[in-house]
Design a protein around this motif. Sequence first.
Motif, PDB file in Angstrom:
ATOM      1  N   LEU A 185       1.260  -1.217   0.406  1.00  0.00           N
ATOM      2  CA  LEU A 185       0.192   0.019  -0.598  1.00  0.00           C
ATOM      3  C   LEU A 185       0.854   0.949   0.110  1.00  0.00           C
ATOM      4  CD1 LEU A 185      -2.648  -0.824   2.686  1.00  0.00           C
ATOM      5  CD2 LEU A 185      -2.739  -1.273   0.155  1.00  0.00           C
ATOM      6  N   ALA A 186       0.780   2.894  -0.625  1.00  0.00           N
ATOM      7  CA  ALA A 186       0.823   3.831  -0.765  1.00  0.00           C
ATOM      8  C   ALA A 186      -0.589   4.559  -0.202  1.00  0.00           C
ATOM      9  CB  ALA A 186       1.531   4.478  -1.890  1.00  0.00           C
ATOM     10  N   VAL A 187      -0.443   4.877   1.194  1.00  0.00           N
ATOM     11  CA  VAL A 187      -1.406   5.915   1.553  1.00  0.00           C
ATOM     12  C   VAL A 187      -0.724   7.349   1.553  1.00  0.00           C
ATOM     13  CG1 VAL A 187      -2.488   6.317   3.947  1.00  0.00           C
ATOM     14  CG2 VAL A 187      -1.378   3.941   3.340  1.00  0.00           C
ATOM     15  N   ARG A 188      -1.976   8.127   1.156  1.00  0.00           N
ATOM     16  CA  ARG A 188      -2.097   9.626   1.606  1.00  0.00           C
ATOM     17  C   ARG A 188      -2.929   9.957   2.086  1.00  0.00           C
ATOM     18  NH1 ARG A 188      -3.948  13.849  -0.957  1.00  0.00           N
ATOM     19  NH2 ARG A 188      -5.819  12.545  -2.431  1.00  0.00           N
ATOM     20  N   ARG A 189      -2.181  10.757   3.188  1.00  0.00           N
ATOM     21  CA  ARG A 189      -3.170  11.727   3.843  1.00  0.00           C
ATOM     22  C   ARG A 189      -2.998  12.987   4.105  1.00  0.00           C
ATOM     23  NH1 ARG A 189      -1.459   7.374   6.687  1.00  0.00           N
ATOM     24  NH2 ARG A 189      -3.530   5.894   7.911  1.00  0.00           N
ATOM     25  N   GLY A 190      -3.765  13.954   2.821  1.00  0.00           N
ATOM     26  CA  GLY A 190      -3.948  14.876   2.725  1.00  0.00           C
ATOM     27  C   GLY A 190      -2.161  15.563   2.182  1.00  0.00           C
ATOM     28  N   ASP A 191      -1.842  16.144   2.386  1.00  0.00           N
ATOM     29  CA  ASP A 191      -0.160  16.201   1.956  1.00  0.00           C
ATOM     30  C   ASP A 191       0.624  15.020   2.594  1.00  0.00           C
ATOM     31  OD1 ASP A 191      -0.243  17.137   5.115  1.00  0.00           O
ATOM     32  OD2 ASP A 191       1.014  19.228   4.425  1.00  0.00           O
ATOM     33  N   LYS A 192       0.148  14.588   2.797  1.00  0.00           N
ATOM     34  CA  LYS A 192       1.524  13.385   3.413  1.00  0.00           C
ATOM     35  C   LYS A 192       1.132  12.263   3.198  1.00  0.00           C
ATOM     36  CE  LYS A 192       2.686  15.751   8.052  1.00  0.00           C
ATOM     37  NZ  LYS A 192       3.922  16.339   7.711  1.00  0.00           N
ATOM     38  N   ALA A 193       2.153  11.822   2.896  1.00  0.00           N
ATOM     39  CA  ALA A 193       2.622   9.718   1.737  1.00  0.00           C
ATOM     40  C   ALA A 193       3.274   9.333   2.408  1.00  0.00           C
ATOM     41  CB  ALA A 193       2.725   9.912   0.419  1.00  0.00           C
ATOM     42  N   GLU A 194       3.315   8.065   2.531  1.00  0.00           N
ATOM     43  CA  GLU A 194       4.096   6.650   2.618  1.00  0.00           C
ATOM     44  C   GLU A 194       3.873   5.794   2.066  1.00  0.00           C
ATOM     45  OE1 GLU A 194       4.095   5.063   7.234  1.00  0.00           O
ATOM     46  OE2 GLU A 194       1.652   5.476   6.938  1.00  0.00           O
ATOM     47  N   LEU A 195       5.033   4.357   2.161  1.00  0.00           N
ATOM     48  CA  LEU A 195       4.725   3.065   1.223  1.00  0.00           C
ATOM     49  C   LEU A 195       4.808   2.574   2.380  1.00  0.00           C
ATOM     50  CD1 LEU A 195       4.312   1.993  -1.489  1.00  0.00           C
ATOM     51  CD2 LEU A 195       6.593   2.129  -1.848  1.00  0.00           C
ATOM     52  N   ILE A 196       3.937   1.614   2.860  1.00  0.00           N
ATOM     53  CA  ILE A 196       3.918   0.977   3.961  1.00  0.00           C
ATOM     54  C   ILE A 196       4.752  -0.397   3.017  1.00  0.00           C
ATOM     55  CG2 ILE A 196       2.739  -0.767   5.151  1.00  0.00           C
ATOM     56  CD1 ILE A 196       0.220   0.930   4.994  1.00  0.00           C
ATOM     57  N   LEU A 197       5.661  -0.754   3.463  1.00  0.00           N
ATOM     58  CA  LEU A 197       6.839  -2.096   3.265  1.00  0.00           C
ATOM     59  C   LEU A 197       7.094  -3.013   3.868  1.00  0.00           C
ATOM     60  CD1 LEU A 197       9.744   1.163   2.230  1.00  0.00           C
ATOM     61  CD2 LEU A 197       7.958  -0.355   0.250  1.00  0.00           C
ATOM     62  N   GLU A 198       7.144  -2.627   5.855  1.00  0.00           N
ATOM     63  CA  GLU A 198       7.581  -3.853   6.555  1.00  0.00           C
ATOM     64  C   GLU A 198       5.575  -5.162   6.022  1.00  0.00           C
ATOM     65  OE1 GLU A 198       4.829  -0.410   8.354  1.00  0.00           O
ATOM     66  OE2 GLU A 198       6.717  -0.458   6.621  1.00  0.00           O
ATOM     67  N   ASP A 199       4.502  -4.499   6.086  1.00  0.00           N
ATOM     68  CA  ASP A 199       3.766  -5.698   5.783  1.00  0.00           C
ATOM     69  C   ASP A 199       2.962  -5.636   4.574  1.00  0.00           C
ATOM     70  OD1 ASP A 199       1.770  -7.296   7.212  1.00  0.00           O
ATOM     71  OD2 ASP A 199       0.887  -5.690   7.857  1.00  0.00           O
ATOM     72  N   ASP A 200       3.366  -6.617   4.049  1.00  0.00           N
ATOM     73  CA  ASP A 200       2.101  -6.662   2.798  1.00  0.00           C
ATOM     74  C   ASP A 200       1.240  -7.735   2.498  1.00  0.00           C
ATOM     75  OD1 ASP A 200       4.308  -8.883   1.703  1.00  0.00           O
ATOM     76  OD2 ASP A 200       5.304  -7.753   0.635  1.00  0.00           O
ATOM     77  N   GLU A 201       0.571  -8.163   2.163  1.00  0.00           N
ATOM     78  CA  GLU A 201      -0.266  -9.043   1.820  1.00  0.00           C
ATOM     79  C   GLU A 201       0.322  -9.690  -0.049  1.00  0.00           C
ATOM     80  OE1 GLU A 201      -4.499 -10.286   2.427  1.00  0.00           O
ATOM     81  OE2 GLU A 201      -3.445  -8.870   3.623  1.00  0.00           O
ATOM     82  N   ALA A 202      -0.032 -11.266   0.909  1.00  0.00           N
ATOM     83  CA  ALA A 202       1.533 -12.397   0.259  1.00  0.00           C
ATOM     84  C   ALA A 202      -0.056 -13.735   0.011  1.00  0.00           C
ATOM     85  CB  ALA A 202       2.454 -13.022   0.614  1.00  0.00           C
ATOM     86  N   LEU A 203      -0.076 -13.665  -1.277  1.00  0.00           N
ATOM     87  CA  LEU A 203      -0.746 -15.131  -1.845  1.00  0.00           C
ATOM     88  C   LEU A 203      -0.259 -16.175  -2.171  1.00  0.00           C
ATOM     89  CD1 LEU A 203      -4.157 -12.819  -3.846  1.00  0.00           C
ATOM     90  CD2 LEU A 203      -3.505 -13.096  -1.035  1.00  0.00           C
ATOM     91  N   TYR A 204      -0.080 -16.828  -1.645  1.00  0.00           N
ATOM     92  CA  TYR A 204       0.740 -17.613  -1.492  1.00  0.00           C
ATOM     93  C   TYR A 204      -0.315 -18.852  -2.923  1.00  0.00           C
ATOM     94  CZ  TYR A 204       3.376 -22.347  -1.488  1.00  0.00           C
ATOM     95  OH  TYR A 204       4.006 -23.221  -2.967  1.00  0.00           O
ATOM     96  N   PHE A 205       0.647 -18.592  -3.955  1.00  0.00           N
ATOM     97  CA  PHE A 205       0.176 -20.046  -5.017  1.00  0.00           C
ATOM     98  C   PHE A 205       0.480 -20.835  -5.576  1.00  0.00           C
ATOM     99  CE2 PHE A 205      -1.297 -20.462  -9.027  1.00  0.00           C
ATOM    100  CZ  PHE A 205      -2.549 -19.830  -9.214  1.00  0.00           C
ATOM    101  N   CYS A 206       1.972 -20.575  -5.339  1.00  0.00           N
ATOM    102  CA  CYS A 206       2.138 -22.187  -6.316  1.00  0.00           C
ATOM    103  C   CYS A 206       4.519 -21.990  -6.095  1.00  0.00           C
ATOM    104  CB  CYS A 206       2.485 -22.488  -7.269  1.00  0.00           C
ATOM    105  SG  CYS A 206       3.048 -24.078  -7.579  1.00  0.00           S
ATOM    106  N   ALA A 207       5.192 -22.429  -5.768  1.00  0.00           N
ATOM    107  CA  ALA A 207       6.961 -22.623  -5.777  1.00  0.00           C
ATOM    108  C   ALA A 207       6.992 -22.658  -6.990  1.00  0.00           C
ATOM    109  CB  ALA A 207       7.589 -23.565  -5.084  1.00  0.00           C
ATOM    110  N   PHE A 208       8.029 -22.122  -7.553  1.00  0.00           N
ATOM    111  CA  PHE A 208       8.319 -21.944  -9.153  1.00  0.00           C
ATOM    112  C   PHE A 208       9.046 -23.314  -9.070  1.00  0.00           C
ATOM    113  CE2 PHE A 208      11.947 -20.846  -7.642  1.00  0.00           C
ATOM    114  CZ  PHE A 208      12.841 -20.813  -8.377  1.00  0.00           C
TER     115      PHE A 208
END
Length: 292
Positions: free
Chosen positions: A269-292
Motif C-alpha cells: 500500500l501507498a497511503v496519502r493523508r492530505g499533504d503527507k504520504a508513505e509506502l508501507i514496506l514492512e507488512d504486505d499482503e502475500a497470496l501463496y500460489f505455487c513454488a516455481f
Amino acid sequence: MSLVLLLGVLSGGGRALAAAQDTPDAGSGSAKQARADKAPVPLPEPRWKGLPGWLGFATVKSGAKHQQYWTPEHPDARAVLFSDFWKAVPTGTKVTLLSTAGVREGTYLGTSDVHYGCEENTATLAGFGAAEPLPEGPVWILPPGSAEGATSLPVKEVPANTLGVALPRGKTAASKDVRAFEAGGLSFLLTKTGKLRGQLTVYLQGQRVAAKALAKGDMAGSEKTPLNLYDDKMEVDVPRPLAAYQLGQTGPVVVVLGFRSYEGHHFMLAVRRGDKAELILEDDEALYFCAF
C-alpha cells in the motif's frame, strides 16, 4: 347500558394489564438478552493500523477464465479475504465492497477452505456476496455504515516526463528502463538500475516520499533474464498500481500495488493523508500460489 360500559372498561383494563405483565422490565434479564441479541457483532481488527477495513479480492467462478492468474475462485462469493478471523462473525452481516466499479453492498457468507494455487493447495477464505460480479482486482472491504464518501479513484499509466520530476541520468521517457503511473494523487516511477535490479520511487506533488529497491534472481534456481518493467504477467518484484480508493469523506487514500514473487503474488500500500504520504514496506499482503 351502564353495566355494559363497565364490563367493557374492565375487559380493556385486563388486556392492558396482561400486556404490561408480558413486557419485560428494561432492567430485567430478558430485556438485557434481547438488547444483546440485537447488538452489532464485533468485527475483526482492521488489517492495517490507522486504515479502516480490510484488503480483499474479487473472485471468478470455479473453472472460469481469469484475467489475472492470482484471482481467487469461489463458488458463491463475489469477493474474499484471505483470512480466518471472520469465523465468529454471523453470516448475513452487512459490509461495503469498494472495487474499481465503485461502492456495492456486500453480505458475509461464511469462511471456508477453498482450492487456491497449484496442485492440492488450499486457502482459508472469508466470502462476501454482492448483487453483481466485481471487476477482478483488489476490493476494499469496509465495516457497515462507513461508505459515505468512499470512492474509487483512477489509475493511469503516463509518460515518465510528465511527472514533474527529474529522470535518472541517461534515461528518457521513451526508454524501456523507466515506467510511470499516477493514482490517488501520487506519482510512481519505476526505474531499471541494473540487469536484475530496479527501483520504485513514490512522489507527492513532485517531492519524493518513499522508495523501494527491486530485484529478481535472488532465489536459488530462478531464471536470470534481464528485469523487464513492462512484463505485467510474469516479471518478478516489479510493483505497479492496480487500484486506488478514498476510504471515506475525509478518510485516507490508499493505492494498492501488486507484484509477483516466485511463490505467489504480493500487494503493498501507498497511503496519502492530505499533504503527507508513505509506502508501507514492512507488512504486505502475500497470496501463496505455487513454488516455481
